[in-house]
Enzyme design. Structure first.
Site, PDB file in Angstrom:
ATOM      1  N   GLY A 189       0.814  -1.235   0.131  1.00 11.64           N
ATOM      2  CA  GLY A 189      -0.020   0.055   0.070  1.00 11.64           C
ATOM      3  C   GLY A 189       1.119   1.164   0.113  1.00 11.64           C
ATOM      4  O   GLY A 189       1.111   2.022   1.140  1.00 11.64           O
ATOM      5  N   GLU A 192      13.670  -3.339  -4.530  1.00 14.93           N
ATOM      6  CA  GLU A 192      12.655  -3.854  -5.549  1.00 14.93           C
ATOM      7  C   GLU A 192      13.284  -3.551  -6.804  1.00 14.93           C
ATOM      8  O   GLU A 192      13.086  -4.352  -7.823  1.00 14.93           O
ATOM      9  CB  GLU A 192      11.200  -2.674  -5.386  1.00 14.93           C
ATOM     10  CG  GLU A 192      10.205  -3.400  -6.343  1.00 14.93           C
ATOM     11  CD  GLU A 192       9.028  -2.279  -6.296  1.00 14.93           C
ATOM     12  OE1 GLU A 192       9.155  -1.238  -5.582  1.00 14.93           O
ATOM     13  OE2 GLU A 192       7.877  -2.658  -6.934  1.00 14.93           O
TER      14      GLU A 192
END
Lengths: 375, 399
Positions: B127, B244
């Protein structure tokens, strides 16, 4: 030299643009796309009533005698939808084959019915291994006492599901890749031995894989000369390229404008993203690609109407330009819209998908480079 | 400098290959090979198979369940996994929140959350992005207000991949509006079953339903679910995003894809009685992508080697993200080109396991165009490629 449209042409353009504005708001388009049929019969009937379906046909066949410029005007406006009604498949691809080569009896039986909207057609010329080469035909038409028997597979037939009649290419002579020996036949879509696998296309149209299994047709089903179908196909595809490239120009205009508008309103880091120079330059490039494509579109339409020697070469140039520019404009529109550009809800996706499909229909960039350079 | 594998590494390669051939769920490899979509259960099963072997978290420190592999071994593992056609790991637990928890979480949180991540029993989602906070992530406005032992969370997250499957979500929330915007952000773990959370799917241009909007309305979250310090969430998120980016490059997979394209091209007619491999224009474009990838493979190995010597992946990882995603996107375009007319059909049912929808044209072409459309996301997510260039300009070039 004159780049302005006549009064009649402007009237057609205004009409079609108004139709797209009023009948192709994103929600309306979504509804049409997700319907079983994939287009609106109401819109189709309106095309007939307003005479648009008659525009590409000569006056002696009941049409309005429009040329490449008129086709361009209609399709540039269609590109702003993009409009899903199968005008291209029926009136341009199949219509062109009829205009060029149909007998008086064939014309009489079909053209008025196309113009009044009561029948639809499809041109079945692609084959599973044929890629973009319309001469690559292994569907066989064998001559019998009463006519011909057709056997073979046709792939990605645009408007296949709704077509009442099919115009198909089949080999009557020569080897698989020979331009000579391809013949066009008119086949009823409900004829015995014709089976269709129907599906939607990536950009919301409808198409079919069609199998012809011992389909018997009479000798008067031949369109044009026996063995002489290749030249007809070639011209029909060129007309379709002009129309779909005009659509692409309409779609690119929508995309660059929507992107500029979005960049004015979308704020990040406290400012509209359109204030970033790196994005300004990229939107300037989108605009330039649109203008360059439009220029080549005009050039191709005029060359075609004039019957110029280099018309075919110009058509290939246009198709290459649309492939490259459409890719760039489409990709940049998505990228600059960011995550929003990836959503089905945001209509930029419609134009991006249509541009992608236009590039891969009727020969992609490599195919037309080969054609352009005469290789 | 030496790039060759030593005998132990060659033995390791054999071991990994044998594992994928014999131990790994064969039905999942088959589905992947047939380009069918995987269910959430398939994804969990594939990860459990890796966990059973002890190979689920090669990048984690050994004390938390990592493998202790050298960069060469990680490289071999990635390559073999791609070669086998095994689906990639769902990154949210293993690649994102896991490292955050073992780096910044307290012992209680480590004990509570890490096992579920390693065992793939708890499905996580991310989120971060909000409708008004994309590239400018720090401007996020989902607020978490302290109320005794709880935070009350209200706001909206978007582009949340697989929220429909998720048990937990890790969020960046605003706990203060007093300071500079980066300093008012905290990192909060939220149970997706909490009252007040609703998930709405977002349909993407390829027709997919991977991403979602997640709404929070007065959701009560125990203060125990805060990671690290209140107000330090931005620092943690930056570390996570750097990791990431490294994972996004997908070099091994892209190599495999290029081999697949070459193999298909040898069997695909160019329309003129030759194969696509005889088509100089196409082969030249394939070569150009391959060359970019050859370079990127070594850029990645150099980064991994630097990490091995103790350096965290730095802003250089932006190169991996930009180049890796550009290559992935170009590969999807080569598939579309190869498909020719068969790029046109849209057959979403074809990917659903057990459906009896026939493909139109060759099976490999069925998802070519959808994938091209879907992969436009790669230059947008994980920090858009424009943002990555800003990072290079600022943090590497010092501009």
């Amino acid at each position: 030299m004159n780049f302005s449209f006549s009064e009649e042409q402007e009237m057609v353009r205004d009409f079609v643009e108004r139709f797209v504005r009023e009948k192709y708001e994103p929600d309306m388009r979504r509804k049409i796309e997700s319907s079983e049929q994939g287009f609106s019969s109401e819109n189709w009937n309106m095309f007939a009533e307003l005479g648009w379906l008659g525009l590409p046909f000569p006056e002696e066949d009941g049409g309005f005698g429009g040329g490449a410029v008129e086709t361009m005007i209609i399709f540039e406006a269609f590109g702003r939808g993009p409009v899903l009604e199968p005008f291209l498949a029926t009136a341009i691809l199949a219509g062109s084959a009829l205009r060029q080569a149909a007998s008086a009896a064939q014309k009489e039986a079909l053209i008025p019915a196309i113009i009044d909207g009561s029948i639809q057609l499809a041109l079945a010329y692609c084959e599973p291994d044929g890629r973009y080469n319309p001469a690559n035909v292994s569907t066989m038409a064998t001559e019998t006492g009463e006519g011909f028997v057709i056997d073979g597979d046709k792939s990605v037939v645009l408007n296949g599901p709704a077509a009442d009649r099919l115009i198909i290419s089949a080999r009557t002579h020569g080897q698989q890749h020979d331009p000579d020996g391809v013949t066009l036949f008119l086949v009823d879509a409900s004829a015995k031995g014709v089976s269709r696998q129907n599906y939607p296309t990536q950009d919301g149209f409808r198409a079919s894989e069609i199998v012809f299994d011992e389909v018997a047709v009479s000798a008067d089903a031949v369109i044009g000369e026996l063995h002489g179908g290749y030249a007809i196909l070639n011209n029909a595809i060129e007309e379709a390229i002009l129309a779909s490239c005009a659509e692409a120009v309409g779609a690119m205009e929508m995309l660059y404008k929507a992107t500029v508008e979005f960049s004015r309103t979308r704020k990040q880091f406290g400012v509209p993203i359109g204030s970033f120079q790196v994005l300004q330059h990229r939107m300037s490039e989108m605009f330039m690609e649109y203008e360059q494509t439009k220029s080549l579109l005009y050039r191709a339409a005029m060359a075609m109407d004039a019957g110029a020697d280099d018309a075919s070469r110009t058509i290939s140039a246009l198709k290459i330009q649309v492939g490259n520019a459409g890719r760039k404009v489409g990709q940049e529109a998505i990228q600059i819209h960011g995550g929003m550009g990836m959503t089905e809800e945001m209509y930029v996706g419609y134009y991006f998908k249509r541009l992608t499909m236009i590039n891969s229909l009727f020969g992609n960039i490599d195919y037309h480079l080969r054609r352009f350079t005469g290789a | 400098m030496d790039i060759s594998f030593n005998p132990e590494e060659i033995a390791f390669q054999k071991e990994v290959r044998t594992f994928f051939e014999t131990e790994y769920p064969a039905d999942i490899l088959e589905k992947s090979a047939n380009r069918q979509s995987l269910s959430s259960d398939d994804m969990v099963r594939s990860q459990k198979a890796l966990h059973a072997q002890g190979w689920i978290a090669p990048n984690w420190p050994e004390e938390y369940g990592g493998t202790g592999w050298s960069p060469s071994q990680k490289y071999i593992f990635e390559t073999e996994m791609a070669r086998a056609g095994a689906p990639r790991l769902v990154p949210f637990g293993l690649g994102m929140v896991g490292p955050i928890i073992y780096t910044f979480g307290n012992d209680e949180q480590k004990k509570r959350f890490l096992p579920g991540i390693l065992e793939s029993d708890i499905w996580w989602c991310q989120g971060f992005s909000e409708p008004g906070a994309g590239s400018d992530l720090a401007s996020l406005s989902t607020k978490a207000e302290r109320d005794g032992d709880h935070y009350i969370v209200t706001g909206q997250k978007t582009w949340t991949t697989f929220a429909q499957y998720a048990d937990w979500i890790f969020c960046l929330v605003r706990t203060s509006t007093e300071e500079k915007k980066q300093l008012g952000i905290s990192f909060l773990l939220i149970d997706m079953k909490s009252p007040g959370i609703t998930v709405n799917p977002i349909v993407t241009i390829d027709g997919g339903r991977e991403v979602n909007d997640v709404h929070f309305e007065n959701v009560r979250v125990p203060v125990d679910n805060l990671i690290g310090e209140e107000g330090a969430g931005w620092t943690y998120a930056k570390m996570l995003l750097t990791h990431e980016r490294t994972g996004i490059a997908g070099v091994a997979r892209s190599k495999e894809q290029i081999e697949t394209i070459r193999a298909i091209a040898t069997k695909t007619d160019n329309g003129f009685g030759e194969m696509m491999t005889d088509d100089a224009d196409f082969m030249r474009r394939l070569a150009l992508v391959e060359i970019e990838l050859m370079a990127l493979e070594f850029t990645e190995l150099r980064t991994l080697a630097a990490v091995q010597t103790g350096k965290a992946p730095g802003p250089e990882s932006s190169i991996l993200k930009i180049k890796g995603t550009e290559i992935q996107q170009l590969i999807t375009e080569l598939f579309v080109e190869l498909a020719g007319n068969y790029a046109t059909p849209y057959l979403p049912e074809f990917y659903v396991p057990g459906s009896n929808v026939d493909s139109v044209g060759p099976g490999w072409a069925a998802d070519a165009t959808s994938k091209y459309f879907n992969f436009r996301k790669t230059s947008i997510y994980g920090g858009s490629n424009e943002i990555q260039k800003n990072i290079i300009a600022k943090a590497v070039l010092g501009l």
